[in-house]
Design a protein around this motif. Structure first.
Motif, PDB file in Angstrom:
ATOM      1  N   GLU A 175      58.448  63.284  76.592  1.00 48.46           N
ATOM      2  CA  GLU A 175      57.295  62.491  76.173  1.00 48.46           C
ATOM      3  C   GLU A 175      57.700  61.349  75.251  1.00 48.46           C
ATOM      4  O   GLU A 175      57.069  60.302  75.237  1.00 48.46           O
ATOM      5  CB  GLU A 175      56.258  63.375  75.482  1.00 48.46           C
ATOM      6  N   SER A 176      58.785  61.545  74.504  1.00 48.42           N
ATOM      7  CA  SER A 176      59.281  60.514  73.584  1.00 48.42           C
ATOM      8  C   SER A 176      59.957  59.359  74.320  1.00 48.42           C
ATOM      9  O   SER A 176      60.285  58.350  73.718  1.00 48.42           O
ATOM     10  CB  SER A 176      60.285  61.132  72.608  1.00 48.42           C
ATOM     11  N   GLY A 177      60.183  59.526  75.641  1.00 45.34           N
ATOM     12  CA  GLY A 177      60.858  58.492  76.420  1.00 45.34           C
ATOM     13  C   GLY A 177      62.345  58.740  76.585  1.00 45.34           C
ATOM     14  O   GLY A 177      63.003  58.070  77.367  1.00 45.34           O
ATOM     15  N   GLU A 178      62.887  59.710  75.844  1.00 44.48           N
ATOM     16  CA  GLU A 178      64.308  60.040  75.986  1.00 44.48           C
ATOM     17  C   GLU A 178      64.540  60.703  77.341  1.00 44.48           C
ATOM     18  O   GLU A 178      63.711  61.471  77.811  1.00 44.48           O
ATOM     19  CB  GLU A 178      64.763  60.985  74.879  1.00 44.48           C
ATOM     20  N   GLU A 179      65.680  60.364  77.938  1.00 47.93           N
ATOM     21  CA  GLU A 179      66.049  60.966  79.212  1.00 47.93           C
ATOM     22  C   GLU A 179      67.224  61.911  78.979  1.00 47.93           C
ATOM     23  O   GLU A 179      68.182  61.563  78.303  1.00 47.93           O
ATOM     24  CB  GLU A 179      66.432  59.897  80.223  1.00 47.93           C
ATOM     25  N   ILE A 180      67.130  63.103  79.559  1.00 50.19           N
ATOM     26  CA  ILE A 180      68.179  64.107  79.411  1.00 50.19           C
ATOM     27  C   ILE A 180      68.768  64.401  80.777  1.00 50.19           C
ATOM     28  O   ILE A 180      68.037  64.617  81.744  1.00 50.19           O
ATOM     29  CB  ILE A 180      67.625  65.412  78.808  1.00 50.19           C
ATOM     30  N   ALA A 181      70.096  64.385  80.852  1.00 51.64           N
ATOM     31  CA  ALA A 181      70.800  64.781  82.070  1.00 51.64           C
ATOM     32  C   ALA A 181      71.389  66.160  81.830  1.00 51.64           C
ATOM     33  O   ALA A 181      72.038  66.405  80.819  1.00 51.64           O
ATOM     34  CB  ALA A 181      71.905  63.784  82.394  1.00 51.64           C
ATOM     35  N   TYR A 182      71.144  67.067  82.767  1.00 47.92           N
ATOM     36  CA  TYR A 182      71.717  68.414  82.715  1.00 47.92           C
ATOM     37  C   TYR A 182      72.858  68.449  83.726  1.00 47.92           C
ATOM     38  O   TYR A 182      72.706  67.959  84.847  1.00 47.92           O
ATOM     39  CB  TYR A 182      70.655  69.458  83.086  1.00 47.92           C
ATOM     40  N   TYR A 183      73.976  69.007  83.341  1.00 51.38           N
ATOM     41  CA  TYR A 183      75.134  68.994  84.222  1.00 51.38           C
ATOM     42  C   TYR A 183      75.964  70.253  84.056  1.00 51.38           C
ATOM     43  O   TYR A 183      75.795  71.000  83.101  1.00 51.38           O
ATOM     44  CB  TYR A 183      76.002  67.759  83.963  1.00 51.38           C
ATOM     45  N   TYR A 184      76.858  70.464  85.024  1.00 52.47           N
ATOM     46  CA  TYR A 184      77.814  71.559  84.903  1.00 52.47           C
ATOM     47  C   TYR A 184      79.201  71.018  85.175  1.00 52.47           C
ATOM     48  O   TYR A 184      79.377  69.990  85.831  1.00 52.47           O
ATOM     49  CB  TYR A 184      77.463  72.741  85.809  1.00 52.47           C
ATOM     50  N   TYR A 185      80.182  71.704  84.650  1.00 54.57           N
ATOM     51  CA  TYR A 185      81.575  71.344  84.844  1.00 54.57           C
ATOM     52  C   TYR A 185      82.416  72.601  84.747  1.00 54.57           C
ATOM     53  O   TYR A 185      81.944  73.645  84.305  1.00 54.57           O
ATOM     54  CB  TYR A 185      82.029  70.291  83.826  1.00 54.57           C
ATOM     55  N   GLU A 186      83.657  72.497  85.192  1.00 53.89           N
ATOM     56  CA  GLU A 186      84.559  73.649  85.190  1.00 53.89           C
ATOM     57  C   GLU A 186      85.852  73.271  84.469  1.00 53.89           C
ATOM     58  O   GLU A 186      86.386  72.185  84.663  1.00 53.89           O
ATOM     59  CB  GLU A 186      84.891  74.037  86.631  1.00 53.89           C
ATOM     60  N   ILE A 187      86.317  74.167  83.617  1.00 52.42           N
ATOM     61  CA  ILE A 187      87.609  74.006  82.944  1.00 52.42           C
ATOM     62  C   ILE A 187      88.372  75.308  83.101  1.00 52.42           C
ATOM     63  O   ILE A 187      87.878  76.371  82.713  1.00 52.42           O
ATOM     64  CB  ILE A 187      87.447  73.661  81.449  1.00 52.42           C
ATOM     65  N   GLN A 188      89.527  75.228  83.693  1.00 52.86           N
ATOM     66  CA  GLN A 188      90.412  76.376  83.909  1.00 52.86           C
ATOM     67  C   GLN A 188      89.676  77.570  84.524  1.00 52.86           C
ATOM     68  O   GLN A 188      89.813  78.708  84.085  1.00 52.86           O
ATOM     69  CB  GLN A 188      91.105  76.762  82.608  1.00 52.86           C
TER      70      GLN A 188
END
Length: 75
Positions: free
Chosen positions: A30-43
Motif C-alpha cells: 500500500e505504501s508503493g514499495e515493491e518487494i521481490a521474493y526469490y530463491y537461490y542455492e548455495i552449496q
C-alpha cells in the motif's frame, strides 16, 4: 540515521557473494514499495528471501518478474 536497508545493501555490495537466483513472486505494498521474493542455492542448500526494490530496479520490471533469473548478492 542511515536506513537499515541501505546499510544491508552497502554490506552486500562490498562483502556479499554473487549467486544466481530466481524470482518467485512480486508484491506492491500500500505504501508503493515493491518487494521481490526469490530463491537461490548455495552449496546444495536452498534459500528463500525478499528484497524491497530500489527506484533503479523498478525501471526494469521484466527483470524482476516471477520466473526471471537474476544475479544476487547474498551474505
Amino acid at each position: 540515521e542511515e536506513n537499515l536497508d541501505e546499510k544491508r545493501r552497502e554490506f552486500l555490495l562490498t562483502k556479499g557473494r554473487i549467486c544466481e537466483g530466481r524470482i518467485i513472486d512480486c508484491e506492491t505494498l500500500e505504501s508503493g514499495e515493491e518487494i521481490a521474493y526469490y530463491y537461490y542455492e548455495i552449496q546444495g542448500v536452498d534459500f528463500e528471501s525478499s528484497e524491497i526494490l530500489t527506484d533503479e530496479q523498478k525501471k526494469n520490471p521484466v527483470k524482476y518478474a516471477p520466473g526471471a533469473k537474476e544475479k544476487l548478492r547474498v551474505a
